[in-house]
Scaffold this active site. Structure first.
Site, PDB file in Angstrom:
ATOM      1  CB  THR A  19      -0.958  -0.009   1.209  1.00 45.68           C
ATOM      2  OG1 THR A  19      -1.852  -1.111   1.074  1.00 45.68           O
ATOM      3  CG2 THR A  19      -1.796   1.252   1.291  1.00 45.68           C
TER       4      THR A  19
ATOM      5  CG  PHE B 230       0.260   4.645   3.698  1.00 41.03           C
ATOM      6  CD1 PHE B 230      -0.958   4.509   4.352  1.00 41.03           C
ATOM      7  CD2 PHE B 230       1.024   3.506   3.505  1.00 41.03           C
ATOM      8  CE1 PHE B 230      -1.404   3.271   4.789  1.00 41.03           C
ATOM      9  CE2 PHE B 230       0.589   2.253   3.943  1.00 41.03           C
ATOM     10  CZ  PHE B 230      -0.625   2.143   4.588  1.00 41.03           C
TER      11      PHE B 230
END
Ligand SMILES: O=C(O)C(=O)C[C@]1(C(=O)O)C=C[C@@H](O)C=C1
Length: 368
Positions: A268, A270
């Site tokens: 992921t 961010f």
């Protein structure tokens, strides 16, 4: 043979090696504090120059990390070296004033892990309930920085973050990329006892195949975060959570099935949000949003200046425009800083063609 009298491969005794380590630690201690004093001198110079706000400098931090990584000859890995120096800088900065960092909470979320990876542990953490709350807290000055998820390698974009970027005056000041490991955390003693599985919708989606094979009959319940899922599962032994190690640990949940995400490489990205774009470091990225009224060849025309200046696009994502039906806005990531001459020229030309062009931020590329 007692532990302290044994000899290693070099023939040196354990006692003697430990004495050497003590000596090295004394040196390290002296040097780390000497560095902290130097960082405090930097702060004094900034103050004397009338700089307001906090003393955090993302561009300088990226340079420090890249420099020590380039100089690193091991045996410690570059990642370990980054982590250690990140914590040293974090502590040095906290000596001036700890940063207040808002993130998508509660404690134990992957976003908190990303915030700690980026800022180190010497920050004042502000776990908030939603992506919108993080934006608002930084906009209102309750936190200097915010951290929100933006993209997952299996699940795609976090659309709420993109939509909020469009309307917010905040700038993207950094990015963090993290491998995501999802675990089944539960008090149940066998899979057969599990009736419900809680997670964030992304957590459920990332483990879809595993759930279909191993818990086909369990109800899947999407909650606000994987940490909230762990909290709920801790209260009910017929429930499980799909959550991080940190969340499972926080709610003292056993992890009978670690690493159950479907994609082996699940990561992921961010974003770090702040008020001002960092200066160029030579290894930067620029994010922008762009739109042109809907007509054939519209997007290709808009992007033409990028090709002309030989600029590299690393992401192109379309979202329905908030303005009208069947209109789209495009989120673009480019290699380079908006102040780099070629990028600046290309952006100027794109501006002429676009009905909307908003630079969301130029920031150092993530240092893993
Ligand atoms: O160089 C600076 O501007 C500093 O404030 C020093 C220092 C550091 O410890 O190296 C600390 C905080 C900043 O975010 C960047 C670097």
């Amino acid at each position: 043979m007692s532990e302290t009298t044994g000899a290693g491969v070099t023939g040196e005794s354990l006692e003697s090696i430990r004495a050497r380590i003590d000596g090295i630690d004394d040196e390290l201690l002296k040097l780390v504090n000497e560095r902290a004093r130097a960082a405090a001198e930097v702060a004094a110079v900034k103050q004397a120059a009338g700089e307001s706000g906090d003393y955090y400098r993302p561009a300088r931090e990226a340079q420090v990390l890249r420099r020590v990584r380039d100089a690193n000859q091991g045996p410690l890995s570059d990642e370990d070296i980054s982590r250690l120096f990140r914590e040293i800088m974090s502590a040095c900065l906290a000596l001036q004033r700890p940063l207040r960092v808002a993130f998508l909470g509660p404690e134990g979320t992957f976003t908190q892990e990303a915030a700690l990876k980026h800022f180190g542990h010497s920050i004042r953490s502000l776990p908030l309930e939603g992506i919108d709350a993080v934006f608002r807290e930084v906009e209102a000055g309750g936190a200097e920085y915010g951290v929100v998820p933006v993209e997952n390698s299996t699940e795609g974009m976090v659309t709420h973050t993109l939509d909020r970027l469009l309307s917010s005056p905040l700038q993207i000041v950094g990015e963090v990329e993290m491998a995501i490991v999802q675990n089944l955390a539960t008090r149940a003693t066998s899979l057969g006892e599990i009736r419900r599985v809680y997670s964030h919708s992304q957590g459920l989606a990332q483990c879809r195949a595993w759930l279909e094979t191993h818990l086909p009959a369990a109800e899947r319940i999407a909650v606000s975060s994987t940490a909230e899922a762990a909290r709920l599962a801790a209260e009910d032994s017929s429930a499980a959570a799909i959550a991080s190690d940190a969340a499972a640990e926080r709610y003292e949940l056993p992890v009978p099935q670690p690493s159950i995400q479907d994609g082996a490489a699940n990561s992921t990205r961010f974003l770090v949000l702040g008020k001002e774009s960092p200066e160029p470091t030579g290894e930067d990225k620029t994010s922008l949003v762009i739109a042109r009224e809907n007509r054939p060849g519209g997007l290709a025309g808009l992007l033409a200046p990028l090709a002309r200046y030989g600029l590299n696009m690393t992401r192109l994502e379309s979202r329905p425009s908030p303005e009208g039906m069947w209109e789209y806005v495009f989120f673009i990531d480019l290699v380079g800083h908006a102040e780099d001459p070629d990028l600046k020229r290309a952006l100027g030309e794109m501006q002429q063609l676009a009905s909307l062009l908003k630079i969301l931020g130029s920031y150092p590329r993530s240092v893993a």
